[in-house]
Design a protein around this motif. Sequence first.
Motif, mmCIF file in Angstrom:
data_model
loop_
_atom_site.group_PDB
_atom_site.id
_atom_site.type_symbol
_atom_site.label_atom_id
_atom_site.label_comp_id
_atom_site.label_asym_id
_atom_site.label_seq_id
_atom_site.Cartn_x
_atom_site.Cartn_y
_atom_site.Cartn_z
ATOM 1 N N GLN A 94 44.075 29.220 83.764
ATOM 2 C CA GLN A 94 43.649 30.415 83.026
ATOM 3 C C GLN A 94 44.827 31.129 82.360
ATOM 4 O O GLN A 94 44.638 32.064 81.602
ATOM 5 C CB GLN A 94 42.930 31.385 83.977
ATOM 6 C CG GLN A 94 41.722 30.799 84.674
ATOM 7 C CD GLN A 94 40.659 30.322 83.712
ATOM 8 O OE1 GLN A 94 40.388 30.991 82.716
ATOM 9 N NE2 GLN A 94 40.055 29.182 83.995
ATOM 10 N N THR A 110 41.676 24.078 65.622
ATOM 11 C CA THR A 110 41.633 25.380 66.283
ATOM 12 C C THR A 110 42.985 26.069 66.071
ATOM 13 O O THR A 110 43.909 25.481 65.502
ATOM 14 C CB THR A 110 41.381 25.241 67.798
ATOM 15 O OG1 THR A 110 42.554 24.696 68.431
ATOM 16 C CG2 THR A 110 40.180 24.352 68.089
ATOM 17 N N SER A 170 49.301 24.847 72.901
ATOM 18 C CA SER A 170 47.934 24.774 73.415
ATOM 19 C C SER A 170 46.941 24.973 72.281
ATOM 20 O O SER A 170 47.237 25.600 71.263
ATOM 21 C CB SER A 170 47.711 25.827 74.510
ATOM 22 O OG SER A 170 47.969 27.124 74.035
ATOM 23 N N GLY A 223 42.287 24.716 71.353
ATOM 24 C CA GLY A 223 40.954 24.891 71.900
ATOM 25 C C GLY A 223 40.138 23.631 72.027
ATOM 26 O O GLY A 223 38.914 23.697 72.230
ATOM 27 N N ASP A 224 40.768 22.476 71.934
ATOM 28 C CA ASP A 224 40.069 21.194 72.041
ATOM 29 C C ASP A 224 40.451 20.533 73.361
ATOM 30 O O ASP A 224 41.618 20.212 73.570
ATOM 31 C CB ASP A 224 40.463 20.291 70.874
ATOM 32 C CG ASP A 224 39.680 18.986 70.833
ATOM 33 O OD1 ASP A 224 39.006 18.660 71.838
ATOM 34 O OD2 ASP A 224 39.743 18.284 69.813
ATOM 35 N N PRO A 225 39.499 20.306 74.269
ATOM 36 C CA PRO A 225 39.860 19.736 75.576
ATOM 37 C C PRO A 225 40.232 18.260 75.549
ATOM 38 O O PRO A 225 40.767 17.737 76.518
ATOM 39 C CB PRO A 225 38.588 19.957 76.403
ATOM 40 C CG PRO A 225 37.488 19.968 75.394
ATOM 41 C CD PRO A 225 38.071 20.630 74.171
ATOM 42 N N ALA A 230 42.115 26.398 80.433
ATOM 43 C CA ALA A 230 40.830 27.016 80.139
ATOM 44 C C ALA A 230 40.529 26.886 78.647
ATOM 45 O O ALA A 230 41.341 27.256 77.802
ATOM 46 C CB ALA A 230 40.852 28.487 80.541
ATOM 47 N N ASP A 231 39.379 26.303 78.337
ATOM 48 C CA ASP A 231 38.919 26.191 76.948
ATOM 49 C C ASP A 231 39.836 25.353 76.073
ATOM 50 O O ASP A 231 39.997 25.646 74.883
ATOM 51 C CB ASP A 231 38.750 27.589 76.318
ATOM 52 C CG ASP A 231 37.792 28.470 77.107
ATOM 53 O OD1 ASP A 231 36.784 27.934 77.598
ATOM 54 O OD2 ASP A 231 38.072 29.669 77.253
ATOM 55 N N GLY A 232 40.457 24.331 76.615
ATOM 56 C CA GLY A 232 41.277 23.482 75.766
ATOM 57 C C GLY A 232 42.277 22.657 76.535
ATOM 58 O O GLY A 232 42.025 22.217 77.646
#
Length: 263
Positions: free
Chosen positions: A44, A177, A195, A197-199, A236-238
């Motif tokens: 996070q 992103t 970092s 936003g694409d996991p 988180a989120d990516g």
Amino acid sequence: MPAHLALHIGVDVGDEATIVTPVGVFAVSTAGKLRTVLLRCIAQQPAAVIVDLSMMCVLAPANLSMFAVVARRRADLTGVRLLLVAGPPTEHRSLETRSIAHFVGVYPTLDAALASVRRPSLCQLVRRTVRRGVRDLESVRSFVGDACAEWACESIADDARLITHELVSNVLRHAHTDADVRLHLRRRTLLIAVSDGDPRPPKLVPLDQASEPRTDGYGLVIVDALARHWGTAPIADGKLVWAALDAPASKASLAAAAWRAGL
């Protein structure tokens, strides 16, 4: 698991830090549970994760090395500080004896750990956000060059600029992103972390396997060639993609001393 070996873990997400409070028995059978919670909290990306050991009974002192492993493999690479509240004197001695304090900040009380988070850090850290759709890679390279000049890391500035360029370019080309760029000079290492936003994890495609000729975007081929080591981790989120370069000794020594002091 026998009831007498249970470990209950509380998590309090605050503005200054995430506080993890394990209550119960720390043994071989419960160490994995605590490790999973720590990795989830670090993902996070708070400023720090503080683990309060004051209500945890340690049956397997050797497993305390788990904290050093988490700090080295994940917390260091995401820039998240992992701090321990030592609890009883016996636990404090175990942490010191096993050299865990070399990798993780150890404090006698929760208040002391929080005070450390509030103090200005002597470890060099800068960050910049590149908005999706804005392909301004020249300013990214200037940002990296300025940081390297300020930290007396000119000898690795070219490599740092090129690695950052390629990591950000990958985000804009594939993830579509925003890209969060972070440079962190710590423990003899200049860490470049980007970092998005694409996991989906990035793929290293060798030049001889490229589907079409390239004039730009050699991506991880260049990162792999220049970095001492590199890797990727889910957040988180990516995801986070990082690369490490050896820092010049003089500045590295200052950063290492500050890190060991918990600053």
